[in-house]
Design a protein around this motif. Structure first.
Motif, PDB file in Angstrom:
ATOM      1  N   ASP A  68      42.251  21.162 -18.836  1.00  0.00           N
ATOM      2  CA  ASP A  68      43.403  19.971 -18.032  1.00  0.00           C
ATOM      3  C   ASP A  68      42.667  18.916 -18.125  1.00  0.00           C
ATOM      4  OD1 ASP A  68      44.776  22.163 -17.089  1.00  0.00           O
ATOM      5  OD2 ASP A  68      44.081  22.207 -15.337  1.00  0.00           O
ATOM      6  N   THR A  69      41.070  18.653 -18.305  1.00  0.00           N
ATOM      7  CA  THR A  69      40.756  17.209 -17.935  1.00  0.00           C
ATOM      8  C   THR A  69      40.912  16.925 -19.430  1.00  0.00           C
ATOM      9  OG1 THR A  69      38.678  17.957 -17.003  1.00  0.00           O
ATOM     10  CG2 THR A  69      37.940  15.490 -18.119  1.00  0.00           C
ATOM     11  N   ILE A  70      40.928  17.069 -20.750  1.00  0.00           N
ATOM     12  CA  ILE A  70      40.877  16.395 -21.963  1.00  0.00           C
ATOM     13  C   ILE A  70      42.953  16.227 -21.720  1.00  0.00           C
ATOM     14  CG2 ILE A  70      41.246  17.131 -24.264  1.00  0.00           C
ATOM     15  CD1 ILE A  70      38.468  19.437 -23.650  1.00  0.00           C
ATOM     16  N   LYS A  71      43.309  16.893 -22.086  1.00  0.00           N
ATOM     17  CA  LYS A  71      44.165  16.510 -21.604  1.00  0.00           C
ATOM     18  C   LYS A  71      44.163  15.543 -20.865  1.00  0.00           C
ATOM     19  CE  LYS A  71      49.071  17.817 -20.676  1.00  0.00           C
ATOM     20  NZ  LYS A  71      50.358  19.616 -19.915  1.00  0.00           N
ATOM     21  N   MET A  72      43.961  15.439 -19.812  1.00  0.00           N
ATOM     22  CA  MET A  72      44.770  14.336 -18.774  1.00  0.00           C
ATOM     23  C   MET A  72      43.605  12.817 -19.261  1.00  0.00           C
ATOM     24  SD  MET A  72      42.590  12.139 -16.669  1.00  0.00           S
ATOM     25  CE  MET A  72      41.539  12.515 -16.321  1.00  0.00           C
ATOM     26  N   ARG A  73      42.721  12.586 -19.649  1.00  0.00           N
ATOM     27  CA  ARG A  73      42.052  11.523 -20.249  1.00  0.00           C
ATOM     28  C   ARG A  73      42.723  10.894 -21.946  1.00  0.00           C
ATOM     29  NH1 ARG A  73      35.640  12.520 -19.614  1.00  0.00           N
ATOM     30  NH2 ARG A  73      35.524  12.580 -17.305  1.00  0.00           N
ATOM     31  N   GLU A  74      42.888  12.044 -22.481  1.00  0.00           N
ATOM     32  CA  GLU A  74      43.656  11.965 -23.450  1.00  0.00           C
ATOM     33  C   GLU A  74      45.051  11.012 -23.561  1.00  0.00           C
ATOM     34  OE1 GLU A  74      41.976  15.090 -26.797  1.00  0.00           O
ATOM     35  OE2 GLU A  74      43.715  15.302 -26.097  1.00  0.00           O
ATOM     36  N   GLU A  75      45.674  11.261 -22.917  1.00  0.00           N
ATOM     37  CA  GLU A  75      47.252  11.187 -22.393  1.00  0.00           C
ATOM     38  C   GLU A  75      47.208   9.726 -21.797  1.00  0.00           C
ATOM     39  OE1 GLU A  75      49.441  13.998 -19.834  1.00  0.00           O
ATOM     40  OE2 GLU A  75      49.741  15.408 -21.899  1.00  0.00           O
ATOM     41  N   ASN A  76      45.898   9.842 -21.027  1.00  0.00           N
ATOM     42  CA  ASN A  76      45.900   8.059 -19.911  1.00  0.00           C
ATOM     43  C   ASN A  76      44.718   6.913 -20.619  1.00  0.00           C
ATOM     44  OD1 ASN A  76      48.238   8.838 -17.885  1.00  0.00           O
ATOM     45  ND2 ASN A  76      46.494  10.591 -17.801  1.00  0.00           N
ATOM     46  N   ASN A  77      44.349   7.957 -22.042  1.00  0.00           N
ATOM     47  CA  ASN A  77      43.483   6.944 -22.282  1.00  0.00           C
ATOM     48  C   ASN A  77      41.916   6.426 -21.008  1.00  0.00           C
ATOM     49  OD1 ASN A  77      41.933   4.876 -24.411  1.00  0.00           O
ATOM     50  ND2 ASN A  77      42.414   3.681 -23.950  1.00  0.00           N
ATOM     51  N   VAL A  78      41.237   7.451 -20.376  1.00  0.00           N
ATOM     52  CA  VAL A  78      40.256   7.777 -19.453  1.00  0.00           C
ATOM     53  C   VAL A  78      39.004   7.735 -19.935  1.00  0.00           C
ATOM     54  CG1 VAL A  78      39.177   8.957 -17.892  1.00  0.00           C
ATOM     55  CG2 VAL A  78      42.234   8.532 -17.995  1.00  0.00           C
ATOM     56  N   THR A  79      38.526   6.782 -20.204  1.00  0.00           N
ATOM     57  CA  THR A  79      36.807   6.418 -20.099  1.00  0.00           C
ATOM     58  C   THR A  79      36.179   6.786 -19.259  1.00  0.00           C
ATOM     59  OG1 THR A  79      37.580   5.178 -22.099  1.00  0.00           O
ATOM     60  CG2 THR A  79      35.025   5.191 -21.699  1.00  0.00           C
ATOM     61  N   ARG A  80      35.059   7.738 -19.533  1.00  0.00           N
ATOM     62  CA  ARG A  80      33.490   7.559 -18.302  1.00  0.00           C
ATOM     63  C   ARG A  80      32.755   8.566 -19.054  1.00  0.00           C
ATOM     64  NH1 ARG A  80      31.943  11.422 -14.280  1.00  0.00           N
ATOM     65  NH2 ARG A  80      32.672  10.920 -12.147  1.00  0.00           N
ATOM     66  N   PRO A  81      31.556   7.781 -18.455  1.00  0.00           N
ATOM     67  CA  PRO A  81      30.079   7.742 -18.835  1.00  0.00           C
ATOM     68  C   PRO A  81      29.429   9.728 -18.516  1.00  0.00           C
ATOM     69  CG  PRO A  81      29.529   7.198 -17.147  1.00  0.00           C
ATOM     70  CD  PRO A  81      31.254   6.873 -17.231  1.00  0.00           C
ATOM     71  N   ASP A  82      30.080  10.490 -19.843  1.00  0.00           N
ATOM     72  CA  ASP A  82      30.095  12.306 -19.213  1.00  0.00           C
ATOM     73  C   ASP A  82      30.282  12.981 -20.152  1.00  0.00           C
ATOM     74  OD1 ASP A  82      32.993  12.578 -19.820  1.00  0.00           O
ATOM     75  OD2 ASP A  82      33.270  12.580 -17.614  1.00  0.00           O
ATOM     76  N   MET A  83      29.026  13.991 -20.372  1.00  0.00           N
ATOM     77  CA  MET A  83      29.313  14.443 -21.407  1.00  0.00           C
ATOM     78  C   MET A  83      31.098  15.382 -22.030  1.00  0.00           C
ATOM     79  SD  MET A  83      27.387  18.407 -21.547  1.00  0.00           S
ATOM     80  CE  MET A  83      26.784  18.733 -23.213  1.00  0.00           C
ATOM     81  N   ILE A  84      32.010  15.509 -21.820  1.00  0.00           N
ATOM     82  CA  ILE A  84      33.414  15.748 -21.974  1.00  0.00           C
ATOM     83  C   ILE A  84      33.206  14.297 -23.255  1.00  0.00           C
ATOM     84  CG2 ILE A  84      35.508  15.641 -21.434  1.00  0.00           C
ATOM     85  CD1 ILE A  84      35.605  17.292 -19.090  1.00  0.00           C
ATOM     86  N   HIS A  85      33.902  13.644 -22.574  1.00  0.00           N
ATOM     87  CA  HIS A  85      33.541  11.916 -23.131  1.00  0.00           C
ATOM     88  C   HIS A  85      32.780  12.500 -24.521  1.00  0.00           C
ATOM     89  CE1 HIS A  85      35.281   7.617 -24.638  1.00  0.00           C
ATOM     90  NE2 HIS A  85      33.898   7.404 -24.255  1.00  0.00           N
ATOM     91  N   LEU A  86      32.097  12.325 -23.890  1.00  0.00           N
ATOM     92  CA  LEU A  86      30.715  12.830 -24.963  1.00  0.00           C
ATOM     93  C   LEU A  86      31.152  13.569 -26.592  1.00  0.00           C
ATOM     94  CD1 LEU A  86      27.453  11.655 -23.594  1.00  0.00           C
ATOM     95  CD2 LEU A  86      28.165  10.242 -24.937  1.00  0.00           C
ATOM     96  N   LEU A  87      31.215  14.678 -25.855  1.00  0.00           N
ATOM     97  CA  LEU A  87      31.958  15.630 -26.811  1.00  0.00           C
ATOM     98  C   LEU A  87      33.588  15.238 -27.934  1.00  0.00           C
ATOM     99  CD1 LEU A  87      30.712  18.678 -25.262  1.00  0.00           C
ATOM    100  CD2 LEU A  87      29.786  17.940 -26.825  1.00  0.00           C
ATOM    101  N   MET A  88      34.103  14.810 -26.703  1.00  0.00           N
ATOM    102  CA  MET A  88      35.563  14.630 -27.827  1.00  0.00           C
ATOM    103  C   MET A  88      35.579  13.051 -28.447  1.00  0.00           C
ATOM    104  SD  MET A  88      38.024  14.271 -24.000  1.00  0.00           S
ATOM    105  CE  MET A  88      39.035  13.274 -24.175  1.00  0.00           C
TER     106      MET A  88
END
Length: 527
Positions: A251-271
């Motif tokens: 759900d987090t990956i989908k939300m970030r990709e759809e809304n172009n969200v950037t956050r300094p955390d591990m999910i963003h780094l792995l994306m």
């Protein structure tokens, strides 16, 4: 007839046991005689804590560089000599690239796909992929998230002084580490001090709890009868845990990709890693995080294209092992640091003086750079890791035949075969008076500028050794230091009527725990 068959069965078991459990003796290695049933008895009905059993093994042959032992039926060579540890874990690492795999492949993808469990080239690729996420620059970016969580802890007890008079510290610090991992690894904000039954904390607790007869039995079946564990359909994690963490990541990956969200955390780094956009950008000296921080090997610094596509499940597995390692292990460091400060108020007062000075110099703000300049805080943290290393043992598996040459007069060359395992008993090494005089004493001065340069290499291993050392050492150190700055700036950690001094280690589980809990108080300094 029944008794005849039973007698024959016992004879067969004895002969098999005798042959198997003389593995090291037949190689000319000193080993303690043992028997499988006794080993099972010790595991199920422990008369000593797990770390005390490890210490007994370490002390059996005090003048030997290594000795033979077993993990149930599996041969295990216990290394004690610092030069030999360096040789095997660093110089000849190519012969010992893998960890002992407790869970057979194919049973639990969220476990067997994580960095700790991966083997060979798959491990190399994932290590190179993840290492850029743990550099000082990335820790600096995550620091504000950690500090916010620590500030919430201090603020809560400042506003609820009645609750601060007697606190079970493991409960407190697992709630803090839960919130830090939730925000830094999963992009989820929690406040587990206020919302005690939030789903993330409950699932994290369930994922990391290995107490109870059934869970120990499952581990034994994994280790001894891996094919049976597959047939029975055992899973390493509870089904609800796997479903929960997979859903969070997806759900987090989908939300970030759809809304172009950037956050300094591990999910963003792995994306970013999945897109091939994550590069190793370390420009700061290793000691910025403290004496205990480990240096990344060239494997981790290598910038290369990962052979396999990083899936959502891969991202979930890495985030989950990050949780698995950080939830309880780092909380254990924090708990025992609090214990030592409470029973050594002079050390606590000196640390508070350093904190007061740093806060005054920085207008009451806690910054990443300020923490890294705090020498006494680092000394206290380093000594806690020396006396109470959360990673009490390191293991490796031989993947290429390897011969340990004879050095001492009573030694002969020892050849290890593929599949043989070695063990580095960190707890025993850190408590050996040859390495640290008066090892039971809590003495941060061991790590002052004058003394720390005299610590022999490979006798201080809180985060492991060689290319398979702990990738998150910086994260763990900063996470620990920032919560102590927030707490000690406002509170004294004090002994209460429920405090158990000296601590009596629990005989259940595989880490440092107290049967009756770690009960201490937080007393406002101005009162």
């Amino acid at each position: 007839m029944f008794w005849l068959l039973l007698g024959l069965l016992f004879i067969i078991l004895y002969l098999y046991n005798y042959k198997k459990l003389n593995y090291w003796t037949n190689k000319g290695v000193k080993q303690k005689k043992t028997f499988l049933l006794y080993e099972l008895y010790k595991m199920f009905f422990m008369k000593k804590s797990f770390v005390e059993l490890l210490q007994d093994t370490y002390n059996e042959f005090p003048d030997s560089r290594y000795s033979g032992s077993f993990q149930l039926y599996s041969p295990l060579l216990v290394l004690k000599d610092s030069e030999l540890i360096k040789q095997i874990t660093v110089k000849d690492f190519e012969h010992f690239t893998d960890h002992i795999n407790l869970v057979p492949e194919g049973i639990e993808p969220l476990w067997t796909s994580n960095l700790f469990a991966l083997k060979g080239d798959k491990w190399r690729d994932m290590r190179a992929t993840l290492s850029p996420a743990f550099t000082s620059s990335k820790m600096r970016a995550m620091f504000a998230l950690m500090s916010d969580c620590a500030q919430e802890v201090a603020k809560y007890f400042e506003n609820h002084q009645g609750e601060s008079k007697s606190i079970e510290l493991r409960d407190l610090f697992t709630r803090y580490t839960n919130d830090v991992i939730a925000t830094c690894a999963f992009g989820v904000q929690c406040n587990s001090i206020k919302q005690r039954n939030n789903e993330f904390y409950l699932m994290g607790n369930l994922a990391t709890d290995f107490t109870g007869i059934w869970k120990i039995t499952k581990l034994l079946i994994y280790m001894m009868l891996p094919k049976l564990s597959k047939i029975l359909g055992f899973s390493f994690f509870e089904k609800s845990v796997s479903i929960f963490f997979r859903r969070i990541i997806k759900d987090t990956i989908k939300m970030r990709e759809e809304n172009n969200v950037t956050r300094p955390d591990m999910i963003h780094l792995l994306m970013d890693a999945r897109k091939g956009q994550l590069n190793y950008d370390e420009n700061i000296a290793i000691q910025d995080a403290g004496f205990a921080a480990v240096e990344e090997s060239e494997i981790g610094k290598t910038v290369k294209k990962v052979k396999d596509v990083i899936t959502d499940d891969d991202i979930t597995a890495q985030a989950l092992i990050f949780f698995f390692a950080g939830f309880d292990s780092v909380a254990t460091l924090m708990v025992l640091m609090a214990y030592e400060l409470a029973v050594h108020p002079d050390i606590q007062e000196r640390l508070q003086n350093e904190i007061d000075i740093v806060l005054e110099e920085n207008d009451g703000k806690i910054t990443y750079d300020a923490i890294n300049k705090m020498k006494y805080l680092d000394m206290v943290t380093s000594e806690t890791l020396r006396k109470w290393p959360p990673n009490i043992v390191i293991n490796r598996v031989c993947v290429k035949p390897y011969t340990i040459p004879a050095v001492l007069p009573d030694e002969i060359p020892v050849t290890l075969q593929v599949g043989d395992a070695i063990s580095v008993p960190v707890y025993g090494i850190h408590r050996d008076p040859k390495n640290y005089p008066n090892p039971e004493k809590f003495d941060p001065e061991r790590f002052n500028d004058e003394n720390k340069v005299n610590i022999e290499a490979y006798t201080y291993l809180p985060f492991g050794s060689g290319p398979r050392n702990c990738i998150g050492s910086r994260f763990a150190l900063i996470e620990t230091k920032v919560v102590y700055i927030h707490l000690l700036a406002k509170f004294n950690i004090v002994v209460t009527e429920k405090s158990e001094i000296p601590v009596k280690l629990s005989k259940t589980g595989f880490n440092f725990n107290s049967k009756n809990g770690f009960w201490f108080g937080l007393k406002l300094r101005d009162s």
